[in-house]
Design an enzyme around this catalytic site. Structure first.
Site, mmCIF file in Angstrom:
data_model
loop_
_atom_site.group_PDB
_atom_site.id
_atom_site.type_symbol
_atom_site.label_atom_id
_atom_site.label_comp_id
_atom_site.label_asym_id
_atom_site.label_seq_id
_atom_site.Cartn_x
_atom_site.Cartn_y
_atom_site.Cartn_z
ATOM 1 N N TYR A 107 -10.929 -1.484 -12.741
ATOM 2 C CA TYR A 107 -10.921 -0.252 -12.074
ATOM 3 C C TYR A 107 -12.043 0.616 -12.306
ATOM 4 O O TYR A 107 -12.584 1.547 -11.430
ATOM 5 C CB TYR A 107 -9.704 0.550 -12.638
ATOM 6 C CG TYR A 107 -8.276 0.230 -11.842
ATOM 7 C CD1 TYR A 107 -7.992 0.668 -10.695
ATOM 8 C CD2 TYR A 107 -7.474 -0.875 -12.402
ATOM 9 C CE1 TYR A 107 -6.981 0.529 -9.832
ATOM 10 C CE2 TYR A 107 -6.402 -1.105 -11.815
ATOM 11 C CZ TYR A 107 -6.118 -0.514 -10.577
ATOM 12 O OH TYR A 107 -5.007 -0.883 -9.873
ATOM 13 N N ARG B 57 4.509 4.455 17.640
ATOM 14 C CA ARG B 57 5.606 3.526 18.355
ATOM 15 C C ARG B 57 6.336 4.352 19.508
ATOM 16 O O ARG B 57 6.526 3.743 20.567
ATOM 17 C CB ARG B 57 6.498 2.816 17.098
ATOM 18 C CG ARG B 57 5.657 1.827 16.330
ATOM 19 C CD ARG B 57 6.718 1.373 15.131
ATOM 20 N NE ARG B 57 5.820 0.241 14.503
ATOM 21 C CZ ARG B 57 6.116 0.056 13.192
ATOM 22 N NH1 ARG B 57 6.923 0.696 12.522
ATOM 23 N NH2 ARG B 57 5.329 -0.902 12.488
ATOM 24 N N VAL C 291 -1.544 -6.080 4.578
ATOM 25 C CA VAL C 291 -1.569 -4.746 4.772
ATOM 26 C C VAL C 291 -3.158 -4.362 4.385
ATOM 27 O O VAL C 291 -3.922 -3.857 5.234
ATOM 28 C CB VAL C 291 -0.592 -3.798 4.325
ATOM 29 C CG1 VAL C 291 -0.941 -2.405 4.531
ATOM 30 C CG2 VAL C 291 0.749 -4.037 4.908
ATOM 31 N N THR D 106 1.818 2.255 0.445
ATOM 32 C CA THR D 106 3.079 1.237 -0.200
ATOM 33 C C THR D 106 4.378 2.203 0.148
ATOM 34 O O THR D 106 4.570 3.351 0.250
ATOM 35 C CB THR D 106 2.687 1.202 -1.571
ATOM 36 O OG1 THR D 106 1.462 0.949 -1.879
ATOM 37 C CG2 THR D 106 3.836 0.658 -2.375
ATOM 38 N N ASP E 20 5.186 5.501 13.253
ATOM 39 C CA ASP E 20 6.684 5.620 13.796
ATOM 40 C C ASP E 20 6.065 6.207 15.099
ATOM 41 O O ASP E 20 6.615 6.370 16.353
ATOM 42 C CB ASP E 20 7.521 6.327 13.025
ATOM 43 C CG ASP E 20 7.757 5.627 11.657
ATOM 44 O OD1 ASP E 20 8.682 5.099 11.309
ATOM 45 O OD2 ASP E 20 6.782 5.713 10.960
ATOM 46 N N THR F 28 4.188 -6.564 8.848
ATOM 47 C CA THR F 28 3.529 -5.604 9.825
ATOM 48 C C THR F 28 2.043 -5.504 9.169
ATOM 49 O O THR F 28 2.148 -5.038 8.104
ATOM 50 C CB THR F 28 4.209 -4.376 10.285
ATOM 51 O OG1 THR F 28 4.048 -3.478 9.156
ATOM 52 C CG2 THR F 28 5.859 -4.626 10.463
ATOM 53 N N ARG G 88 13.122 -0.524 3.498
ATOM 54 C CA ARG G 88 12.055 0.041 2.820
ATOM 55 C C ARG G 88 12.551 0.432 1.262
ATOM 56 O O ARG G 88 11.962 0.354 0.431
ATOM 57 C CB ARG G 88 11.397 1.048 3.655
ATOM 58 C CG ARG G 88 10.793 0.580 4.834
ATOM 59 C CD ARG G 88 10.024 1.792 5.438
ATOM 60 N NE ARG G 88 9.401 1.431 6.848
ATOM 61 C CZ ARG G 88 9.988 1.221 7.975
ATOM 62 N NH1 ARG G 88 11.290 1.556 7.960
ATOM 63 N NH2 ARG G 88 9.239 0.926 8.937
#
Ligand code: NAD
Length: 309
Positions: free
Chosen positions: A63, A151, A11, A119, A148, A230, A86
């Site tokens: 960092y 989609r 991702v 995440t 979503d 994905t 998830r």
């Protein structure tokens, strides 16, 4: 603008590519606890930049090197394996967010920084990141149901034989199994869905609607089954969100931010106005009683999972 991406797996790499292709960043820094992976991603992406925009892309191992970043995108953590939801990632990824956020906050300008959470489980991770960062809720933004909603729009556009860009449609609530398909607020070219179907003589019976809902909610599971994870869709969603923030577009996007205070506070997706200061307004769409009950239930599920931490 300098943008930091924390977590450069499937991702994070797709997000980095999409961010690079927006041309909005002059510098992108990549941090991953797997330094070899981050360096390889930076190298590969750096070569790709010869074909697009001039952008400095580096892998960083501390960092401290994210200093000066105005936007920090967190895409680190475990992803779903076949058969996992998830929510199964809750404890593992809470540890990841708890590791990352304090280190990010020690190195950015808290007055201006925006954190974008990718995440999963998304909404709970937004709540945790907001709590740990102590930033205003408006500036800790989860991609929520942007993907979503996309989609839903694409599946609907195929069914209605009309461009997805002419459809306004939202998925609300959890970025997860309890997401709510907001049929009552679907508009096609400004025309309410049922009216559009009458005018075009397209039949959209309940059985078809159920199939569409199933396909929207199960899209990630099907993609994970086929390619292990994905990434392309979420990369594009982050780039879209970035445009809205960096160009102060005041776009209405279904992002997830913490709403409310104390024990009732919850992060979930609603249509929200997004611009340079993050989220500036939270909106309510038209909903029937089934949809509003489902949205309340979705909020309860997210809150319950947050309380488990
Ligand atoms: P991945 O396993 O390919 O990559 C995860 C990366 O995170 C790895 O490179 C790992 O080294 C790094 N990492 C783990 N802990 C870290 C830490 N403490 N500090 C720094 N780096 C750390 O996983 P992926 O497929 O890239 O998925 C990443 C996350 O994105 C998952 O939680 C996944 O569920 C989520 N996701 C969200 C959406 C969405 O719509 N929000 C869509 C797809 C995936």
């Amino acid at each position: 603008m300098k943008i930091a991406i924390i977590g450069v797996g499937s991702v994070g790499s797709a997000v980095a590519t999409a961010v690079k292709n927006t041309g909005l960043a002059h510098e992108i820094v990549l941090f991953d606890r797997d330094g070899v992976r981050a360096r390889a991603a930076a190298e590969d992406l750096g070569h790709a930049s010869a074909f697009s925009y001039d952008v400095k892309i580096t892998a960083v191992s501390t960092y401290r090197a994210i200093r000066g970043s105005e936007i920090v995108i967190i895409a680190a953590g475990a992803n779903q394996k076949v058969g996992e939801t998830r929510t199964d990632l809750l404890q593992k990824n809470a540890a990841v967010i708890s590791d990352i956020v304090p280190q990010v906050m020690a190195n950015v300008d808290a007055k201006n920084v925006k954190i974008i959470i990718v995440t999963n489980p998304l909404d709970v991770m937004v709540m945790l990141a907001q709590k740990l960062s102590r930033l205003p809720a408006a500036r800790v933004i989860g991609t929520g149901t942007m993907l979503d909603s996309a989609r839903f729009k694409i599946i609907l556009s195929r069914q209605l034989d009309v461009s997805a860009r002419s459809i306004s449609s939202y998925v609300l609530g959890e970025h997860g199994d309890s997401s709510v398909i907001n049929w009552s607020a679907v508009y096609v070219g400004g025309i309410a869905l049922d009216d559009f179907c009458k005018q075009t003589k397209i039949s959209l019976p309940q059985t078809t609607r159920n199939t569409i809902e199933h396909r929207v909610r199960n899209a990630a599971y099907e993609i994970i089954q086929g390619r292990g994870a994905t990434w392309d869709g979420i990369g594009a969603a982050v780039a879209d969100l970035l445009h809205a923030i960096v160009n102060d577009e005041k776009r209405i996007l279904t992002v997830s931010v913490v709403d409310g205070v104390g024990k009732t506070a919850v992060a979930m997706s609603l249509p929200r106005v997004v611009g340079a200061k993050g989220v500036s307004a939270n909106l309510r769409t038209k909903m029937n009683s089934t949809e509003s009950n489902a949205l309340r239930k979705s909020a309860r599920i997210i809150r319950k999972n947050f309380d488990l931490l």
